[in-house]
Design a protein around this motif. Structure first.
Motif, short mmCIF file in Angstrom:
data_model
loop_
_atom_site.label_atom_id
_atom_site.label_comp_id
_atom_site.label_asym_id
_atom_site.label_seq_id
_atom_site.Cartn_x
_atom_site.Cartn_y
_atom_site.Cartn_z
N GLY A 183 0.80 -1.38 0.12
CA GLY A 183 -0.03 -0.07 -0.07
C GLY A 183 0.71 1.22 -0.01
N ASP B 138 0.51 3.99 -2.85
CA ASP B 138 0.07 5.27 -2.53
C ASP B 138 0.80 6.44 -1.79
N TYR C 73 -1.68 6.30 1.87
CA TYR C 73 -1.96 4.98 2.42
C TYR C 73 -2.08 5.15 4.02
N SER D 232 -5.07 6.87 5.11
CA SER D 232 -6.36 6.18 4.87
C SER D 232 -6.68 5.39 5.80
#
Length: 208
Positions: free
Chosen positions: A125, A129, A133, A136
């Motif tokens: 991840g 990103d 990430y 999130s």
């Protein structure tokens, strides 16, 4: 101090914390009782209580002890919404960063052995990103808070970036619990906290 010595100290601190928690009745009723005891002292020595509370929250988060949510509720009850939010936000972010550093420099093999499958997902991840990430994961906690702290320590992300992303990412969830703590008599259980918070009007204006 050598790494084995640091590991021994860290393990001793965790065991001491768990031993101390084992003798406590961790319920909302017991929380109300402790807050009633602390309330008068907090009004007499607000700075000292705030400093001790901050240190306790940092330590609990850094050691991944299962009482951080109780301390967050207590922060709202003791200090009111805005002051409680500021204290808990900084304390939890600092504690999370200390846990991150412990995983990186002291507990890497243990974390990888215990959470290895999740570590691969985290690494993938982050590669895809970047810091978004981590943000999130903070905004939508699909992984336990302590696991995110530890697993991020296995990745190349820098500690300062981890802190800068984690603090704002955790802010919304922290605000929910701190606000709920300003009205502890209205809480029946932690499992219904989110729904109850959404339905109940805020009383921040009356907080200390």
């Amino acid at each position: 101090m050598t790494r084995p010595a640091l590991l021994i100290v860290f393990a001793a601190l965790v065991l001491a914390g768990l031993w101390a928690l084992g003798s406590q009745d961790l319920t909302l009723q017991s929380l109300r009782g402790h807050l009633a005891t602390l309330g008068d002292y907090q009004r007499q020595r607000p700075v000292l209580v705030a400093a001790l509370f901050t240190a306790a929250h940092v330590a609990v988060t850094a050691l991944s002890l299962p009482v951080a949510v109780w301390l967050t509720l207590a922060g709202g009850a003791l200090f009111g919404f805005w002051t409680g939010l500021a204290i808990v936000s900084f304390a939890s972010a600092i504690g999370a960063t200390l846990a991150f550093l412990a995983a990186r420099y002291l507990l890497r093999d243990w974390v990888r052995a215990r959470l290895g499958a999740r570590a691969k997902r985290i690494e993938a991840g982050l590669a895809r990103d970047g810091a978004f990430y981590l943000l999130s994961l903070r905004l939508i906690p699909v992984m336990p808070f302590f696991a995110t702290n530890l697993l991020m320590g296995l990745t190349p992300i820098r500690a300062w970036r981890f802190y800068r992303v984690s603090q704002p990412g955790m802010l919304a969830g922290t605000a929910v619990y701190v606000d709920a703590g300003t009205q502890p008599t209205g809480l029946d259980s932690l499992s219904g906290l989110a729904d109850g918070h959404a339905e109940r009007p805020s009383h921040r204006a009356g907080c200390r």
